[in-house]
Design a protein around this motif. Structure first.
Motif, mmCIF file in Angstrom:
data_model
loop_
_atom_site.group_PDB
_atom_site.id
_atom_site.type_symbol
_atom_site.label_atom_id
_atom_site.label_comp_id
_atom_site.label_asym_id
_atom_site.label_seq_id
_atom_site.Cartn_x
_atom_site.Cartn_y
_atom_site.Cartn_z
ATOM 1 N N LEU A 85 0.802 -1.222 0.000
ATOM 2 C CA LEU A 85 0.000 0.000 0.000
ATOM 3 C C LEU A 85 0.834 1.271 0.000
ATOM 4 C CD1 LEU A 85 -2.717 -0.988 2.632
ATOM 5 C CD2 LEU A 85 -2.828 -1.226 0.152
ATOM 6 N N HIS A 86 2.078 1.157 0.482
ATOM 7 C CA HIS A 86 2.849 2.385 0.649
ATOM 8 C C HIS A 86 4.346 2.092 0.629
ATOM 9 C CE1 HIS A 86 3.830 6.418 1.983
ATOM 10 N NE2 HIS A 86 4.458 5.967 3.055
ATOM 11 N N ILE A 87 5.096 2.909 -0.123
ATOM 12 C CA ILE A 87 6.555 2.871 -0.153
ATOM 13 C C ILE A 87 7.034 4.250 0.292
ATOM 14 C CG2 ILE A 87 8.611 2.593 -1.588
ATOM 15 C CD1 ILE A 87 6.990 0.714 -3.375
ATOM 16 N N PRO A 88 7.543 4.390 1.519
ATOM 17 C CA PRO A 88 7.894 5.714 2.041
ATOM 18 C C PRO A 88 8.878 6.489 1.169
ATOM 19 C CG PRO A 88 7.848 4.114 3.817
ATOM 20 C CD PRO A 88 7.704 3.338 2.549
ATOM 21 N N ALA A 89 9.786 5.781 0.507
ATOM 22 C CA ALA A 89 10.765 6.486 -0.330
ATOM 23 C C ALA A 89 10.127 7.122 -1.556
ATOM 24 C CB ALA A 89 11.867 5.504 -0.760
ATOM 25 N N LEU A 90 8.933 6.648 -1.945
ATOM 26 C CA LEU A 90 8.197 7.188 -3.092
ATOM 27 C C LEU A 90 6.743 7.373 -2.662
ATOM 28 C CD1 LEU A 90 9.616 4.854 -5.905
ATOM 29 C CD2 LEU A 90 10.234 7.258 -5.491
ATOM 30 N N PRO A 91 6.450 8.366 -1.839
ATOM 31 C CA PRO A 91 5.120 8.493 -1.244
ATOM 32 C C PRO A 91 3.986 8.672 -2.243
ATOM 33 C CG PRO A 91 6.443 10.461 -0.826
ATOM 34 C CD PRO A 91 7.371 9.433 -1.382
ATOM 35 N N ASP A 92 4.260 9.141 -3.444
ATOM 36 C CA ASP A 92 3.209 9.339 -4.445
ATOM 37 C C ASP A 92 3.103 8.176 -5.429
ATOM 38 O OD1 ASP A 92 2.576 11.867 -3.396
ATOM 39 O OD2 ASP A 92 4.198 12.805 -4.561
ATOM 40 N N PHE A 93 3.946 7.162 -5.228
ATOM 41 C CA PHE A 93 3.966 6.014 -6.157
ATOM 42 C C PHE A 93 2.884 5.009 -5.767
ATOM 43 C CE2 PHE A 93 5.733 1.711 -7.060
ATOM 44 C CZ PHE A 93 5.695 1.773 -8.455
ATOM 45 N N MET A 94 2.178 4.484 -6.778
ATOM 46 C CA MET A 94 1.174 3.446 -6.554
ATOM 47 C C MET A 94 1.831 2.085 -6.805
ATOM 48 S SD MET A 94 -1.901 2.674 -5.677
ATOM 49 C CE MET A 94 -2.749 4.249 -5.848
ATOM 50 N N PRO A 95 2.126 1.310 -5.758
ATOM 51 C CA PRO A 95 2.819 0.033 -5.944
ATOM 52 C C PRO A 95 2.030 -0.913 -6.855
ATOM 53 C CG PRO A 95 2.832 0.685 -3.637
ATOM 54 C CD PRO A 95 1.893 1.610 -4.336
ATOM 55 N N ALA A 96 2.770 -1.642 -7.675
ATOM 56 C CA ALA A 96 2.160 -2.590 -8.603
ATOM 57 C C ALA A 96 2.011 -3.959 -7.952
ATOM 58 C CB ALA A 96 3.034 -2.691 -9.854
ATOM 59 N N ALA A 97 1.360 -4.888 -8.667
ATOM 60 C CA ALA A 97 1.125 -6.233 -8.142
ATOM 61 C C ALA A 97 2.431 -6.935 -7.811
ATOM 62 C CB ALA A 97 0.317 -7.053 -9.147
ATOM 63 N N GLY A 98 3.490 -6.638 -8.548
ATOM 64 C CA GLY A 98 4.780 -7.270 -8.316
ATOM 65 C C GLY A 98 5.446 -6.847 -7.020
ATOM 66 N N HIS A 99 4.887 -5.844 -6.344
ATOM 67 C CA HIS A 99 5.440 -5.393 -5.076
ATOM 68 C C HIS A 99 4.762 -6.079 -3.877
ATOM 69 C CE1 HIS A 99 6.455 -2.032 -7.834
ATOM 70 N NE2 HIS A 99 7.542 -1.907 -7.081
ATOM 71 N N ALA A 100 3.878 -7.010 -4.142
ATOM 72 C CA ALA A 100 3.093 -7.637 -3.076
ATOM 73 C C ALA A 100 3.900 -8.685 -2.309
ATOM 74 C CB ALA A 100 1.845 -8.293 -3.662
ATOM 75 N N ALA A 101 3.572 -8.835 -1.040
ATOM 76 C CA ALA A 101 4.086 -9.950 -0.244
ATOM 77 C C ALA A 101 3.290 -11.201 -0.577
ATOM 78 C CB ALA A 101 3.971 -9.633 1.244
ATOM 79 N N ARG A 102 3.921 -12.363 -0.410
ATOM 80 C CA ARG A 102 3.224 -13.616 -0.711
ATOM 81 C C ARG A 102 2.375 -14.023 0.494
ATOM 82 N NH1 ARG A 102 5.528 -19.762 -1.357
ATOM 83 N NH2 ARG A 102 3.589 -20.671 -2.129
ATOM 84 N N SER A 103 1.064 -14.118 0.293
ATOM 85 C CA SER A 103 0.158 -14.470 1.372
ATOM 86 C C SER A 103 -0.280 -15.924 1.252
ATOM 87 C CB SER A 103 -1.068 -13.557 1.365
ATOM 88 O OG SER A 103 -1.835 -13.758 0.194
ATOM 89 N N HIS A 104 -0.707 -16.485 2.379
ATOM 90 C CA HIS A 104 -1.201 -17.856 2.449
ATOM 91 C C HIS A 104 -2.531 -17.863 3.193
ATOM 92 C CE1 HIS A 104 2.866 -19.390 1.376
ATOM 93 N NE2 HIS A 104 3.274 -18.380 2.127
ATOM 94 N N PRO A 105 -3.489 -18.697 2.779
ATOM 95 C CA PRO A 105 -4.742 -18.784 3.530
ATOM 96 C C PRO A 105 -4.478 -19.198 4.975
ATOM 97 C CG PRO A 105 -4.957 -19.901 1.418
ATOM 98 C CD PRO A 105 -3.497 -19.560 1.587
ATOM 99 N N LEU A 106 -5.162 -18.541 5.916
ATOM 100 C CA LEU A 106 -4.997 -18.842 7.327
ATOM 101 C C LEU A 106 -6.373 -18.906 7.978
ATOM 102 C CD1 LEU A 106 -2.355 -17.475 9.773
ATOM 103 C CD2 LEU A 106 -4.744 -17.516 10.441
#
Length: 325
Positions: A85-106
């Motif tokens: 949702l947020h990259i502090p070094a680029l506060p106006d940048f909209m992160p892409a799908a490739g910046h996502a963490a890998r999640s697992h069903p819990l």
């Protein structure tokens, strides 16, 4: 994806996940658990997609009423689905799908937090079926052996008179009576009726008694034992669910959930009984060689081992090879 990673596995007690990220391990992979603002638990691979830092070293931050997991290295923040949702070094940048963490069903059930490694949200939790209403979580117990070795030991009754002498068995009752193995719809083996003498059948027992057992394998790494003491069909039953977490091929973490109708005995007493039993099992389990369960021969069997043999065949039919040889 390996077949064994399509199952659900308990990685932590629900009570142990609070406001801070919690690191856990499953199949030699580091995971991180955390709760959002609603208390819903989430599981990620414990690796930031940016520079590989452990996310478990970070913190849960609430921003505009929304909890986010923050990486300790560069402050990248992720929501419960893993989206950045947020990259502090680029506060106006909209992160892409490739910046996502890998999640697992819990999921949260039976006092534990369960993860599906392969990400299949439709995977079923092991179901103990109808059991008494009070649930007491016991563990975890770390043991230097494979998960299948632990499950097979749980299913084995002929060691009671030796490993658990004075507790679950005695040397005056070593014979294993004939019993039937019945396969469930998915091929999981069970024993609908097994009768044994036990000097102390449970934490509440003050004397020996004949105990009716019912065993059921629930998944490759879980099984259920239901006990009824004496001849009274209305006697309070207890059920012990075994849940094994494969940490590495030869290292496991063990949980038990005790289901009981006893509302009076303190949880500490119930846990102490289970702790005593597993403390007797652990050195025997860790002495077994090979640590991986042999599925292709190499160990002798007898008629008393028919449930163990059925369990080994079940692992083969399910394609479960982790911790076997």
């Amino acid at each position: 994806m390996n077949d064994e990673q399509r199952w659900c596995y308990p990685v932590a007690a629900a009570k142990d996940l609070g406001a801070s990220p919690l690191p856990v391990t499953l199949f030699d992979e580091d995971l991180v658990l955390w709760r959002d603002e609603t208390g819903t638990p989430h599981a990620f691979t414990d690796r930031c997609p940016h520079r590989g830092t452990r996310l478990s070293l970070g913190a849960v931050r609430v921003v505009d009423g929304r909890a986010q997991l923050e990486c300790p290295y560069h402050g990248w923040r992720f929501d419960g689905d893993g989206r950045c949702l947020h990259i502090p070094a680029l506060p106006d940048f909209m992160p892409a799908a490739g910046h996502a963490a890998r999640s697992h069903p819990l999921r949260e059930a039976n006092g534990l937090l369960w993860v599906v490694p392969d990400g299949d949200a439709t995977a079923c939790l092991p179901d103990p079926g109808p059991v008494p209403g009070r649930a007491v979580v016991c563990g975890p117990y770390d043991v230097a052996t494979s998960a299948p070795r632990v499950v097979e030991n749980f299913l084995d009754t002929s060691h009671f008179a030796f490993v658990h002498e004075g507790w679950l068995g005695d040397r005056g009752h070593t014979e294993v009576p004939a019993y039937d193995v019945v396969l469930g719809a998915d091929g999981a083996p069970g024993v609908p009726h097994y009768r044994a003498w036990q000097p102390q059948a449970s934490a509440q027992s003050a004397a020996g008694a004949w105990v009716d057992y019912r065993y059921q394998v629930l998944s490759p790494c879980s099984a259920l034992l239901v006990k009824q003491v004496g001849d009274d069909a209305q006697a309070t039953q207890e059920a012990y669910a075994l849940w094994v977490v494969p940490l590495e091929p030869e290292r496991s973490r063990v949980w038990f959930t005790l289901f009981t109708g006893d509302a009076a005995t303190p949880e500490a007493t119930l846990r102490a009984f289970q702790h005593g039993i597993f403390a007797q099992d652990r050195p025997v389990l860790e002495s077994q060689r090979p640590r991986r369960l042999p599925l292709s021969g190499g160990e002798a069997h007898c008629a008393a081992d028919r449930l163990s043999a059925a369990y080994r065949r079940y692992l083969q039919t399910q394609g479960f090879t982790y911790g076997t040889c």
